[in-house]
Every structure is written in C-alpha cells, then in structure tokens.
Motif scaffolding. Structure first.
Motif, PDB file in Angstrom:
ATOM      1  N   ASP A   1      29.369  40.013  33.742  1.00  0.00           N
ATOM      2  CA  ASP A   1      29.611  39.179  34.922  1.00  0.00           C
ATOM      3  C   ASP A   1      30.546  39.854  35.923  1.00  0.00           C
ATOM      4  O   ASP A   1      30.343  39.755  37.130  1.00  0.00           O
ATOM      5  N   ILE A   2      31.592  40.533  35.437  1.00  0.00           N
ATOM      6  CA  ILE A   2      32.505  41.174  36.395  1.00  0.00           C
ATOM      7  C   ILE A   2      31.835  42.351  37.091  1.00  0.00           C
ATOM      8  O   ILE A   2      32.125  42.643  38.252  1.00  0.00           O
ATOM      9  N   VAL A   3      30.908  43.016  36.384  1.00  0.00           N
ATOM     10  CA  VAL A   3      30.174  44.105  37.028  1.00  0.00           C
ATOM     11  C   VAL A   3      29.283  43.543  38.140  1.00  0.00           C
ATOM     12  O   VAL A   3      29.268  44.056  39.265  1.00  0.00           O
TER      13      VAL A   3
ATOM     14  N   THR B   1      39.167  39.009  32.639  1.00  0.00           N
ATOM     15  CA  THR B   1      38.317  39.990  31.964  1.00  0.00           C
ATOM     16  C   THR B   1      38.706  41.416  32.346  1.00  0.00           C
ATOM     17  O   THR B   1      38.754  42.307  31.490  1.00  0.00           O
ATOM     18  N   VAL B   2      38.986  41.645  33.624  1.00  0.00           N
ATOM     19  CA  VAL B   2      39.417  42.981  34.047  1.00  0.00           C
ATOM     20  C   VAL B   2      40.696  43.374  33.322  1.00  0.00           C
ATOM     21  O   VAL B   2      40.827  44.496  32.802  1.00  0.00           O
ATOM     22  N   LEU B   3      41.671  42.456  33.260  1.00  0.00           N
ATOM     23  CA  LEU B   3      42.928  42.747  32.580  1.00  0.00           C
ATOM     24  C   LEU B   3      42.700  43.020  31.093  1.00  0.00           C
ATOM     25  O   LEU B   3      43.228  43.994  30.527  1.00  0.00           O
TER      26      LEU B   3
ATOM     27  N   PHE C   1      53.232  36.627  37.293  1.00  0.00           N
ATOM     28  CA  PHE C   1      51.837  36.971  37.077  1.00  0.00           C
ATOM     29  C   PHE C   1      51.064  35.768  36.557  1.00  0.00           C
ATOM     30  O   PHE C   1      49.934  35.511  36.972  1.00  0.00           O
ATOM     31  N   GLY C   2      51.689  35.019  35.639  1.00  0.00           N
ATOM     32  CA  GLY C   2      51.025  33.834  35.099  1.00  0.00           C
ATOM     33  C   GLY C   2      50.762  32.788  36.166  1.00  0.00           C
ATOM     34  O   GLY C   2      49.696  32.158  36.185  1.00  0.00           O
ATOM     35  N   VAL C   3      51.737  32.600  37.065  1.00  0.00           N
ATOM     36  CA  VAL C   3      51.559  31.645  38.160  1.00  0.00           C
ATOM     37  C   VAL C   3      50.409  32.089  39.060  1.00  0.00           C
ATOM     38  O   VAL C   3      49.570  31.281  39.485  1.00  0.00           O
ATOM     39  N   TRP C   4      50.352  33.417  39.340  1.00  0.00           N
ATOM     40  CA  TRP C   4      49.265  33.940  40.192  1.00  0.00           C
ATOM     41  C   TRP C   4      47.915  33.720  39.524  1.00  0.00           C
ATOM     42  O   TRP C   4      46.958  33.264  40.169  1.00  0.00           O
ATOM     43  N   MET C   5      47.823  34.021  38.217  1.00  0.00           N
ATOM     44  CA  MET C   5      46.553  33.830  37.512  1.00  0.00           C
ATOM     45  C   MET C   5      46.135  32.358  37.533  1.00  0.00           C
ATOM     46  O   MET C   5      44.958  32.036  37.737  1.00  0.00           O
TER      47      MET C   5
ATOM     48  N   TYR D   1      35.267  48.746  33.034  1.00  0.00           N
ATOM     49  CA  TYR D   1      36.650  48.972  32.616  1.00  0.00           C
ATOM     50  C   TYR D   1      36.745  49.290  31.128  1.00  0.00           C
ATOM     51  O   TYR D   1      37.822  49.261  30.551  1.00  0.00           O
ATOM     52  N   LEU D   2      35.598  49.607  30.536  1.00  0.00           N
ATOM     53  CA  LEU D   2      35.562  50.005  29.137  1.00  0.00           C
ATOM     54  C   LEU D   2      34.899  51.363  28.942  1.00  0.00           C
ATOM     55  O   LEU D   2      35.106  52.010  27.925  1.00  0.00           O
TER      56      LEU D   2
END
Length: 384
Positions: free
Chosen positions: A366-368, A263-265, A21-25, A301-302
C-alpha cells in the motif's frame, strides 16, 4: 554539569522528542475512504489536447535529466511510450556529459547533453517533459527550460517535476497540480499557482503538470492523441495494457496518513529484513516493465534493487535506452531475483505490487502504491 546530570538531560530530551513524534503521528488521518473519480468535462479535455498540439508534423520531444539524480519512471516511461508510438523524435538528455543516475534505482546513458541537443535542434523542442529531480533549482536545468519555453516548447512537469518547472518561473499565475506529497512545498514556494485537484493532468498556457509517478502514462498517451489522433492513442493503450487512461483522478485518496507513516517507520527500523534484489539486464528488454519493477521494489524501505549483466557495458532496451548495469555478475540467487513478467508491459505494475504484497505484507504494498499515486491499486481485493 556532572555526567549523571548530562545523561538525565539527554534522556529527558529524547522523551520529549518521542512525545512530540507521538503527537504528530496521532494528528495524521487514518486510511482515506474509497473515492470515485468523476469524468473530466469534454471542454477541459479539448483544451488539454489543444495545448498538446505539436508545431511540426513529426515533433521533437526532449526529456532532460539531472546527472546526479532523476526519478526513474518519470525519466523513462514517457520516452518509452512515445518511442513505441513512433509519432515523434524523442531524446533523453542530461545537463552534463556522462550517465544519469536515476532514483530510486537504475542508471542510463542519455542520448545527448543540452548543448548537443541545442546544436542539433536550434529551433528547440516541441515538448520538454520534466521529471522529478534530486535538486529542484539546478541553474543549468532552469536556464535551459526557460530557453526552450521562449522557443515555443510546451513544458510538461511530470510528478514532482512540477517543482522544477515552478523554480524556472514557468508556473507563476498558472493552474497546476503535482504529486500529493510535494503539493504543500510547491504552493509555499510559488504562491501564485492555482492548485487544481481531481485531475491527473492540468494544462494552462503552454504548461502541463501531472500528479504522481504513474500519471506519466496517461500524459504520454494524451500526447500521442494530440499528435496522431485518438485511434493511435487507444490502440497503444490496449497494447500497453492501460485502460482507462484519461485525466480523471480522486486526489483525496492520496495523502500522508497514519498507516503510511507507521509502515514507513516500521520498515526503516527493520534492519534485519533488508535485502538486495537482483534485476538482470538483457538486450531488447521492455524498459516499461524494467522501470516499474526497479521503482516499485526500491520503494518498500525493505529492499534495494541492483541491476546486473555479464559486463558493465550499457545494455540497450527495446526502445533504444542504454541502461548501465550496477555490477557485472553472471547470475543472482533465485530467491532474491526480480523477474520481469511477459505480456502487456503495464501489467508489470500490478504484478510487481502483487509480488511485494506476497513477499512482505499488505501495508508495504500500500505504501508503494501511495508513493506511485496509483489509483487502480486495491490490495484489499487482491488479499481476500
């Protein structure tokens, strides 16, 4: 295997998953550079308007929905804008009897089922506006779209609704676009599609597709222009608070980035920050402001948006859309209540994003905006 060895194996697998997961991020790009959308050539604008020319003086527009899940603003915004323009007969439809559950929020009672529409309009619609749906290949939806295309309807795939249009076989060999997040999926499923970047709307041989959620606004205005002329479209754009509204777009500004994924995570894992926000339904409310508020607050997501009224009976909006409250409640705590703004309805988009910024943080706003594929949002300016 002993219990201790099993535990070590589980820990090892978890560490490998985290490393992957870290490599993907780390492989994701950072925040895109600011890009300027260039004007669309007039010949292309003229071709789009020609595609959108109606067959009748007062055309018929159908917006089909999947009862089990249809995107909120994709379904409501085009219908609302076109009803406000009063240049066509606009019908919200469902594949089966009963309400349409919208996502990420709201539930509405459609005007008719496919069967009811076909009985009322045996010659078919002039336009079919296809929203994003939870399922891209529902047989009833696809069969009905093919029938409408054979009858001569212009098919308009809004946002990820392009995937539904493609699943019906109506985008094969055509130029098209879609929401940035679903582009790879669209092209992998329909490899003969020619992707056109830097356009909010793309027309090709009776089929129009658009970029993300907010592109339904300029698309509806382009339809008004094709039906009733540029004067009517410009006047409506001013009334709505939408300027400019053409097809130009900077596609490179919208992509899956490291800040977006982070941010989503973070928000998904922040269980202690989750809250339910109340959105009161009142007769005659502006469904444009309603749809934007419900959609925007549900994409943080909140927060979870719940609509309420004194009873659970459908509440009619200004445009005659019947919204079904999630629950019956006399009121909602002030600190957790969403208030729809006054003024031009499309200002609700910017005001809701500003409210998200103030309540949560810049990254969440921003993600919205990225999910909405909204080109006019600049939280850096608003937060200075």
């Amino acid at each position: 295997m002993t219990r201790s060895r099993m535990l070590y194996a589980v820990i090892a697998l978890a560490l490998l998953a985290l490393a992957g997961f870290g490599v993907w991020m780390a492989s994701l790009p950072g925040t895109p550079s600011a890009l300027t959308a260039t004007p669309v050539p007039q010949a292309e604008v003229d071709a789009l308007l020609t595609t959108l020319k109606p067959r009748r003086a007062r055309p018929v527009i159908a917006v089909p929905g999947l009862n089990a899940g249809t995107e909120t603003t994709d379904y409501l915004l085009p219908a609302s804008i076109l009803r406000r323009a009063d240049v066509a007969e606009v019908r919200l439809l469902a594949a089966a009897p009963g309400p349409v559950q919208l996502y990420p929020a709201l539930r509405v009672q459609p005007d008719a089922t496919f069967a009811g529409f076909d009985a009322a309009y045996p010659g078919g619609a002039d336009y079919v506006i296809v929203p994003a749906m939870r399922v891209d290949d529902d047989p009833a939806i696809l069969d009905w779209l093919r029938q409408q295309a054979r009858k001569g309807a212009t098919i308009i795939g809004v946002c990820a609704g392009a995937k539904v249009v493609a699943a019906a076989g109506l985008l094969n060999g055509r130029r098209a676009t879609t929401h940035w997040y679903y582009l790879d999926t669209l092209l992998s499923r329909s490899p003969t599609i020619q992707y056109v970047p830097d356009r909010r709307m793309v027309a090709d041989r009776g089929v129009v597709t658009t970029t993300g959620i907010t592109a339904s606004v300029p698309t509806a205005l382009a339809m008004v222009q094709a039906i009733a002329g540029s004067g009517r479209a410009d006047a409506l754009a001013r009334e709505l608070g939408v300027l400019p509204w053409d097809a130009r777009h900077a596609s490179g500004a919208f992509q899956l980035t490291r800040p977006f994924a982070t941010t989503v995570l973070k928000n998904r894992l922040s269980l202690w920050r989750r809250e339910s926000l109340g959105l009161r339904l009142t007769p005659g409310m502006d469904e444009l402001a309603l749809a934007f508020a419900a959609d925007i607050w549900s994409r943080t997501y909140l927060s979870r948006v719940q609509s309420y009224a004194k009873t659970t009976d459908p509440v009619p909006t200004r445009g005659g859309i019947r919204v079904i409250p999630d629950l019956a409640a006399p009121d909602w705590p002030q600190q957790s209540r969403i208030t729809l703004p006054k003024g031009p309805p499309l200002q609700a988009l910017d005001l809701a994003l500003e409210a998200v910024l103030a309540r949560y943080d810049k990254a969440t706003a921003d993600i919205v905006a990225m999910q909405l594929e909204y080109p006019r949002w600049d939280s850096d300016l608003l937060s200075r």
